[in-house]
Design a protein around this motif. Structure first.
Motif, PDB file in Angstrom:
ATOM      1  N   PHE A 180      77.681  68.897 -68.702  1.00 47.57           N
ATOM      2  CA  PHE A 180      78.699  67.650 -68.358  1.00 47.57           C
ATOM      3  C   PHE A 180      80.052  68.082 -67.387  1.00 47.57           C
ATOM      4  O   PHE A 180      80.339  67.660 -66.301  1.00 47.57           O
ATOM      5  CB  PHE A 180      79.395  67.052 -69.804  1.00 47.57           C
ATOM      6  CG  PHE A 180      80.156  65.823 -69.224  1.00 47.57           C
ATOM      7  CD1 PHE A 180      79.909  64.651 -68.942  1.00 47.57           C
ATOM      8  CD2 PHE A 180      81.734  66.128 -69.471  1.00 47.57           C
ATOM      9  CE1 PHE A 180      80.924  63.545 -68.570  1.00 47.57           C
ATOM     10  CE2 PHE A 180      82.591  64.834 -69.260  1.00 47.57           C
ATOM     11  CZ  PHE A 180      82.048  63.876 -68.953  1.00 47.57           C
ATOM     12  N   GLN A 181      80.888  69.052 -67.861  1.00 47.82           N
ATOM     13  CA  GLN A 181      81.662  69.818 -67.048  1.00 47.82           C
ATOM     14  C   GLN A 181      81.242  69.915 -65.605  1.00 47.82           C
ATOM     15  O   GLN A 181      82.072  69.891 -64.767  1.00 47.82           O
ATOM     16  CB  GLN A 181      82.439  71.147 -67.880  1.00 47.82           C
ATOM     17  CG  GLN A 181      82.934  70.574 -69.186  1.00 47.82           C
ATOM     18  CD  GLN A 181      83.643  71.854 -69.665  1.00 47.82           C
ATOM     19  OE1 GLN A 181      83.771  72.836 -68.852  1.00 47.82           O
ATOM     20  NE2 GLN A 181      83.642  71.858 -70.884  1.00 47.82           N
ATOM     21  N   ARG A 182      80.051  70.517 -65.629  1.00 46.34           N
ATOM     22  CA  ARG A 182      79.599  71.013 -64.383  1.00 46.34           C
ATOM     23  C   ARG A 182      79.382  70.028 -63.416  1.00 46.34           C
ATOM     24  O   ARG A 182      79.560  69.955 -62.262  1.00 46.34           O
ATOM     25  CB  ARG A 182      78.453  71.914 -64.539  1.00 46.34           C
ATOM     26  CG  ARG A 182      77.619  72.422 -63.186  1.00 46.34           C
ATOM     27  CD  ARG A 182      78.298  73.432 -62.461  1.00 46.34           C
ATOM     28  NE  ARG A 182      77.593  73.983 -61.444  1.00 46.34           N
ATOM     29  CZ  ARG A 182      77.683  73.592 -60.238  1.00 46.34           C
ATOM     30  NH1 ARG A 182      78.442  73.009 -59.661  1.00 46.34           N
ATOM     31  NH2 ARG A 182      77.015  74.295 -59.090  1.00 46.34           N
ATOM     32  N   LYS A 183      78.905  68.763 -63.817  1.00 45.07           N
ATOM     33  CA  LYS A 183      78.419  67.653 -63.223  1.00 45.07           C
ATOM     34  C   LYS A 183      79.552  66.882 -62.810  1.00 45.07           C
ATOM     35  O   LYS A 183      79.756  66.398 -61.769  1.00 45.07           O
ATOM     36  CB  LYS A 183      77.524  66.436 -64.159  1.00 45.07           C
ATOM     37  CG  LYS A 183      77.416  65.400 -63.572  1.00 45.07           C
ATOM     38  CD  LYS A 183      76.773  64.431 -64.614  1.00 45.07           C
ATOM     39  CE  LYS A 183      76.527  63.061 -63.851  1.00 45.07           C
ATOM     40  NZ  LYS A 183      76.282  62.176 -65.002  1.00 45.07           N
ATOM     41  N   GLU A 184      80.791  66.969 -63.592  1.00 44.80           N
ATOM     42  CA  GLU A 184      82.127  66.338 -63.432  1.00 44.80           C
ATOM     43  C   GLU A 184      82.607  67.149 -62.152  1.00 44.80           C
ATOM     44  O   GLU A 184      83.300  66.501 -61.153  1.00 44.80           O
ATOM     45  CB  GLU A 184      82.916  66.275 -64.408  1.00 44.80           C
ATOM     46  CG  GLU A 184      82.724  65.236 -65.568  1.00 44.80           C
ATOM     47  CD  GLU A 184      82.796  64.007 -65.208  1.00 44.80           C
ATOM     48  OE1 GLU A 184      83.943  63.470 -64.517  1.00 44.80           O
ATOM     49  OE2 GLU A 184      81.648  63.214 -65.229  1.00 44.80           O
ATOM     50  N   LEU A 185      82.734  68.483 -62.219  1.00 45.71           N
ATOM     51  CA  LEU A 185      83.208  69.304 -61.022  1.00 45.71           C
ATOM     52  C   LEU A 185      82.357  69.234 -59.854  1.00 45.71           C
ATOM     53  O   LEU A 185      82.977  69.436 -58.730  1.00 45.71           O
ATOM     54  CB  LEU A 185      83.268  70.675 -61.388  1.00 45.71           C
ATOM     55  CG  LEU A 185      84.167  71.113 -62.733  1.00 45.71           C
ATOM     56  CD1 LEU A 185      84.038  72.646 -63.125  1.00 45.71           C
ATOM     57  CD2 LEU A 185      85.737  70.721 -62.134  1.00 45.71           C
ATOM     58  N   SER A 186      81.349  68.946 -59.992  1.00 47.81           N
ATOM     59  CA  SER A 186      80.126  68.867 -58.788  1.00 47.81           C
ATOM     60  C   SER A 186      80.233  67.617 -58.166  1.00 47.81           C
ATOM     61  O   SER A 186      79.368  67.491 -57.323  1.00 47.81           O
ATOM     62  CB  SER A 186      78.972  69.535 -59.144  1.00 47.81           C
ATOM     63  OG  SER A 186      79.135  70.842 -59.460  1.00 47.81           O
ATOM     64  N   ALA A 187      80.760  66.521 -58.638  1.00 43.41           N
ATOM     65  CA  ALA A 187      80.656  65.115 -58.089  1.00 43.41           C
ATOM     66  C   ALA A 187      80.853  65.174 -56.444  1.00 43.41           C
ATOM     67  O   ALA A 187      81.879  65.585 -56.022  1.00 43.41           O
ATOM     68  CB  ALA A 187      81.665  64.238 -58.752  1.00 43.41           C
ATOM     69  N   HIS A 188      80.144  64.511 -56.011  1.00 44.54           N
ATOM     70  CA  HIS A 188      79.906  64.383 -54.535  1.00 44.54           C
ATOM     71  C   HIS A 188      80.021  65.592 -53.830  1.00 44.54           C
ATOM     72  O   HIS A 188      80.287  65.586 -52.613  1.00 44.54           O
ATOM     73  CB  HIS A 188      81.126  63.497 -54.160  1.00 44.54           C
ATOM     74  CG  HIS A 188      81.434  62.113 -55.019  1.00 44.54           C
ATOM     75  ND1 HIS A 188      80.524  61.189 -55.008  1.00 44.54           N
ATOM     76  CD2 HIS A 188      82.106  61.963 -55.892  1.00 44.54           C
ATOM     77  CE1 HIS A 188      80.923  60.221 -55.610  1.00 44.54           C
ATOM     78  NE2 HIS A 188      82.106  60.858 -56.373  1.00 44.54           N
TER      79      HIS A 188
END
Length: 54
Positions: free
Chosen positions: A23-31
């Motif tokens: 989840f953290q990785r997804k949030e940091l990688s958004a866009h």
């Protein structure tokens, strides 16, 4: 009485930590489309005993 966590409970706790990290990785990688290089993936696979295709 303080029982030791069962193996199942320990695995579930690790699975939850993995989910939190994803989840953290997804949030940091958004866009963005940044990803580890193939070389990095191979190094990590070797370091942690995984097949690099994993």
């Amino acid at each position: 009485m303080n029982e030791m966590p069962s193996i199942h409970q320990k695995r579930l706790a690790i699975d939850e930590q993995i989910s939190a990290l994803l989840f953290q990785r997804k949030e940091l990688s958004a866009h963005t489309k940044d990803s580890p290089t193939d070389e990095m993936m191979k190094e990590w696979a070797q370091k942690y005993g995984f097949d690099d295709k994993f």
